[in-house]
Each structure stands twice: as structure tokens, then as C-alpha cells.
Design an enzyme around this catalytic site. Structure first.
Site, PDB file in Angstrom:
ATOM      1  N   ASP A 310       0.821  -1.211   0.000  1.00 36.51           N
ATOM      2  CA  ASP A 310       0.000   0.000   0.000  1.00 36.51           C
ATOM      3  C   ASP A 310       0.856   1.261   0.000  1.00 36.51           C
ATOM      4  O   ASP A 310       2.012   1.247   0.412  1.00 36.51           O
ATOM      5  CB  ASP A 310      -0.909   0.003   1.226  1.00 36.51           C
ATOM      6  CG  ASP A 310      -0.115   0.004   2.524  1.00 36.51           C
ATOM      7  OD1 ASP A 310       0.780  -0.866   2.666  1.00 36.51           O
ATOM      8  OD2 ASP A 310      -0.365   0.864   3.389  1.00 36.51           O
ATOM      9  N   GLU A 311       0.255   2.337  -0.445  1.00 40.72           N
ATOM     10  CA  GLU A 311       0.792   3.689  -0.297  1.00 40.72           C
ATOM     11  C   GLU A 311       2.276   3.782  -0.661  1.00 40.72           C
ATOM     12  O   GLU A 311       3.083   4.320   0.096  1.00 40.72           O
ATOM     13  CB  GLU A 311       0.560   4.183   1.134  1.00 40.72           C
ATOM     14  CG  GLU A 311      -0.927   4.299   1.478  1.00 40.72           C
ATOM     15  CD  GLU A 311      -1.185   4.798   2.889  1.00 40.72           C
ATOM     16  OE1 GLU A 311      -2.245   5.414   3.104  1.00 40.72           O
ATOM     17  OE2 GLU A 311      -0.338   4.561   3.781  1.00 40.72           O
ATOM     18  N   ALA A 312       2.609   3.266  -1.837  1.00 37.48           N
ATOM     19  CA  ALA A 312       3.992   3.350  -2.318  1.00 37.48           C
ATOM     20  C   ALA A 312       4.186   4.706  -2.997  1.00 37.48           C
ATOM     21  O   ALA A 312       4.365   4.803  -4.216  1.00 37.48           O
ATOM     22  CB  ALA A 312       4.280   2.202  -3.270  1.00 37.48           C
TER      23      ALA A 312
END
Length: 547
Positions: A310-312
Site C-alpha cells: 500500500d501507499e507506495a
């Protein structure tokens, strides 16, 4: 018939004559159920003033009798979804019969009998007084709707010691949740030993959110938690968050970091990290392989490794997809299945992979214009964050098109780091209510937590067939202590158990709130810190017995 237990029982009928349970009534169990019986007796003595003994020689007379049997259970609906332990022979269907001549609890497996005893434990606790529990005559059969019923616990932003995690496992078991997903790594800290990379715990584990104390779980700690959970039929699933959320990795091993990782303080104490593991470096894959192997060795009962995904922030879509694809291959090379947050749907996932849905389209759209979000996020970073949110609306349809299974964790219903909406019936809790919970989320009531259904809240899903299970999550940016954690978890965790176990659209608030009120005595006796929401007519507090 209304039975004061959570989750709601599938089928319950009132019997003819009630039963008075006293400490003189033994729990009779065959050898294969003795451990289950002793766990029940121990938990019951903690939750209530009733202290029973276990007998294995089948004495005649009035007793609580445990049996491995499946009579009367075939009419129950099949359980849907996937098991975190991968057990294809699991069967949690069970029955409970209370009559004037004793109590019978049965099921096809020891796990099923444990679930039935959990119902009985709640029932006894609700009716106990002065060493006697006057139990209503009852005939009940029950089975879960979903096989995966979980809680994701963030131990990276606030390190929670072994005893705290054990308390959370006890809460899960009480409400028939059977998965504890440990978020072991993040920007703020690394909590798992990896022998080939000792600085992860020597350096990366020192930190936590803000100025909180860090820490990590030794291999012995993990083994004790895995065993403790297994005794209660809970599987611990490890999460190693990557390729983003890796600031603690980069602090430990700068050679894994990008050339210019960036950390931005949005508001005091709330940091955003921009920098990801590079899928084009072979050192990255040496690291990933070693970490996955260590997680697999330590969390031996889990069929899954959660790779985060997530949220890279700041990572090109192609690079993110390449990382996720190879990370999934590494996990499968170690004999495990892959699970990740919904962003992994943008990679080459397929059948057998599990996508954890958390960003709801409506809530994400509202978040685009949220004043709270804009207040927390620096202006230069906001476009990057909004781009990530905008992509999220396609994740669930894409995952389903690719044949993946969904684990349902919608933020509005199952993110327990959301502030409590209702005032507390105890004015002394109002300072905590104002402080604990991420301000970016609108506050939620207990009623919000049970008046919904996983199908209705999941895009393009119209049946249980594509849902692997239901999992709540508690993130710990605002959690400074065990008390804060428990304040967010209870009473909400009971609602998560209700939605994951009970049949669709069977929860009514009036009935649920009455059943919930009956749980408070056990919480008080265990010394759990819980939010006394003004939505519920709670009984007077009991004396805490366990700390």
C-alpha cells in the site's frame, strides 16, 4: 429467541425447563476435547464467578458434556471464504443444548466445540450471580458466515508488548474472531527478528511513532504468541509492509534506500515517508527473501504472508507492479499464499491471491476535499496522495476481474482508529475520547459498526462468493498505551465479530445493544479498558479480577 451473546446465533429455540449451574457441575470431556474443556473452565473463571472442574471419566448425573458429533448440524448454511491457516477440513458448526438435566455442547471438530463453549461462556457470564448461573433452557445450532474473521493490529507505530497482544487475542477469541493480523513493520519501527539482517532490530526497532518507546518480538516471543493464539483457535498472520512504509528499513540498512528518500512532517508527530524498495536491485530481493523466510519460519500456522503493497508514494505504477509480482513469487516459493492491501490489484495477481479492500470509493471521494486531510498533508505532497486515492476506486473491480479473493475491511465500518462519535457515559473518559482516534476520519458510533453488510459496502459484489472474509483494523498513530488501544477496540471488536459471523442482515440495533450491555461484566473482570458509549444502557461496573 433473543440470547444475550455476540455474535448472534444462527438458530435458537427456547426449551422447557431452565438449568441452575453451580460449581458442583463438572465439565465432562473425552480425551480429545480435554484441552478445549480446560481452556473453557479457565476463561469462565476469569469472566465470571463460576469456577468449574473438568472430568474425563464420564461420571453419571448432571454435567456439561462435550462431544465430537455432527447431529442436527447439516441444515446450517455452509461457511464461505478462506481460512488463514489453510485448513481445508475445518468445520466450526456446533450445537448447544441446555435443559434441566444438564448441558450438551457438540461439534464435528475441537474448534467447533470451542466455539460452542464460547457461546456458553458468554451465556453463563450474563446470568451469573452469587456462585450460581440461572441459564435459560435452550436449543441452538450455529456456524459462521465467513471463515476469515480478523483484526489487524498495528504494532509498528506503537509497540505493544507480548502481554498486550495476548489480551487482544483473548478479545478476538471471545467474539469468535479467528485471525490476528500483525502489522509488524512500517516507517516508525521494525518488530521481527531476521537473523541475516540484525540491524533491523538493533536500529529499526528502536523507534515508534513520535517519541514512544520501540521494541521487537524475539523468536521466543513470537513462538509464545503463536502457541497462545492456537490454544484459542486464532491464527496469527504476519505482515511485512513493502515496497513502501520502509523508513525503518532504510535507517537500518541505508544501502537499501533510494538515493533521496524524503520524510515530510505534515503536522507535529505525523510524518509521511516517500521512498520505496527498488525492484531493480538484486540486494532488494536478497532482503525480501530473507525476511519472508524468517516470517514463514516464525508464524508457522499461517498459510499467508501479508506483503503490504500500500501507499507506495512516488513509485511508478510499473515499478510497483513489478515489485508486487516478484514479492508474491517469493512468498509462494516459501510455500505460502500472498495477501496484500488493495493496491496490489494493480499488479499481476490472480486466483489464490487475496486483496484486502479498505479504501471505499465514497469515502475516498470525500477525502479529496477533506479539510482535515489538507490540514495534515503538506501542500506539495497533496497531489501525490490524491492521485493514490483516485486510483483506488478501480482496485476492487480489477481484483475481481483477475480472479482474486477479497478480504473486506472498509474504513468507515472497520477502521477502529476512527474517533468515537457518542459521548461517554463516564465523563472521566471524555479527555481520552477527544485525544484518541485519527482526526482525518469522521467519528463513528457503535451503531455505525453493526448496521451494515459486507456485500452492501463492497463495490460490484452482490454475493458472498467473492468475499474471503471480514477483518477490522486498528492503527496506532494516536495510541500511546495499552489503555488507549483497548479504548478503541472495545466495544467495537464485538461488532466486528457480529458482522463476520452472523447471517446477512440479521443484526438489529435494539437487540444488539442489549446483548452488548451484557458483555461489560466480563470486560470489567478482565481489567480491560473499554469505552462506555452513551448509546448503550450499561450495567454498573464489576470489580476487575485480571490485569
Amino acid at each position: 429467541m433473543s440470547v444475550p451473546v455476540i455474535p448472534l446465533i444462527h438458530t435458537a429455540r427456547r426449551g422447557a425447563s431452565d438449568f441452575a449451574l453451580t460449581p458442583a457441575v463438572p465439565v465432562v470431556a473425552p480425551a480429545e476435547l480435554e484441552a478445549v474443556a480446560r481452556r473453557f473452565v479457565s476463561d469462565l473463571a476469569t469472566d465470571s464467578p463460576i469456577d468449574l472442574d473438568v472430568a474425563t471419566d464420564a461420571p453419571l448425573g448432571v454435567a456439561i458434556r462435550l462431544e465430537l458429533a455432527a447431529d442436527g448440524l447439516d441444515a446450517l448454511p455452509a461457511t464461505g471464504g478462506i481460512r488463514a491457516d489453510g485448513d481445508s477440513h475445518a468445520d466450526e458448526r456446533h450445537g448447544l443444548a441446555i435443559a434441566e438435566n444438564g448441558i450438551r455442547v457438540w461439534g464435528a471438530t475441537p474448534e467447533a466445540v470451542h466455539r460452542g463453549l464460547t457461546t456458553l461462556r458468554q451465556l453463563i457470564t450474563a446470568h451469573a450471580g452469587d456462585g450460581v448461573a440461572q441459564l435459560p433452557a435452550l436449543e441452538a445450532v450455529d456456524a459462521p458466515r465467513f471463515a476469515w474473521r480478523g483484526l489487524s493490529l498495528d504494532v509498528a507505530r506503537t509497540f505493544h508488548d507480548v502481554e498486550t497482544v495476548r489480551r487482544v487475542i483473548d478479545m478476538c477469541s471471545l467474539y469468535k474472531l479467528n485471525v490476528l493480523h500483525l502489522h509488524l513493520t512500517d516507517d516508525q519501527g521494525w518488530r521481527l527478528e531476521v537473523p541475516e539482517w540484525p540491524s533491523l532490530t538493533e536500529v529499526g526497532a528502536r523507534g515508534a511513532f513520535g517519541d514512544r518507546q520501540g521494541g521487537f518480538y524475539t523468536r521466543a516471543d513470537v513462538a509464545s504468541l503463536v502457541d497462545y493464539a492456537a490454544d484459542r483457535f486464532v491464527t496469527i498472520v504476519p505482515e511485512i509492509d513493502m515496497p513502501g512504509h520502509t523508513a525503518a528499513v532504510f535507517a537500518s540498512y541505508p544501502e537499501l534506500a533510494p538515493e533521496n528518500p524524503l520524510t515530510i512532517e505534515s503536522i507535529p508527530g505525523f510524518d509521511l515517508s516517500i521512498g520505496t524498495l527498488d525492484p531493480d536491485r538484486e540486494l532488494t530481493w536478497t532482503f525480501v527473501n530473507d525476511v519472508v523466510r524468517s516470517a514463514v519460519e516464525q508464524f508457522r500456522q499461517s498459510a499467508y504472508v501479508h506483503l503490504g503493497g500500500d501507499e507506495a508514494f512516488g513509485m511508478a505504477d510499473e515499478a510497483h507492479a513489478a515489485f508486487v509480482d516478484r514479492a508474491i513469487s517469493v512468498i509462494k516459493d516459501h510455500g505460502k499464499l500472498a495477501l496484500g492491501w488493495q493496491e496490489i490489484a494493480r499488479a499481476g495477481i490472480g486466483a489464490g491471491d487475496v486483496v484486502q479492500y479498505w479504501m471505499e470509493p465514497n469515502e475516498s471521494a470525500d477525502g479529496f476535499e477533506s479539510d482535515a486531510l489538507k490540514a495534515m498533508v503538506p501542500e506539495a505532497f497533496l497531489p501525490m496522495l490524491l492521485e493514490t486515492l483516485a486510483k483506488s476506486v478501480h482496485d476492487v473491480p480489477t481484483a475481481l476481474d483477475k480472479g482474486a479473493t477479497l478480504l473486506v475491511s472498509p474504513t468507515s465500518r472497520l477502521y477502529f482508529d476512527r474517533p468515537h462519535l457518542a459521548e461517554s457515559a463516564d465523563p472521566a473518559q471524555e479527555e481520552t475520547r477527544a485525544r484518541v482516534g485519527l482526526p482525518v476520519y469522521p467519528p463513528a458510533s457503535l451503531r455505525d459498526g453493526v448496521e451494515w453488510d459486507p456485500i452492501d459496502e463492497t463495490p460490484v459484489v452482490d454475493s458472498d462468493d467473492r468475499i474471503g472474509g471480514v477483518e477490522a483494523a486498528v492503527w496506532c498513530e494516536t495510541v500511546t498505551s495499552r489503555d488507549d488501544l483497548e479504548f478503541l477496540l472495545l466495544p467495537r471488536l464485538a461488532g466486528a465479530g457480529e458482522k463476520a459471523w452472523a447471517a446477512r442482515n440479521t443484526t438489529e440495533w435494539a437487540s444488539y445493544s442489549a446483548r452488548l450491555a451484557g458483555q461489560a461484566g466480563a470486560w470489567d473482570r478482565r481489567g480491560w479498558n473499554w469505552f462506555r458509549s452513551s448509546e448503550v444502557a450499561w450495567p454498573a461496573p464489576a470489580v476487575a479480577q485480571a490485569q
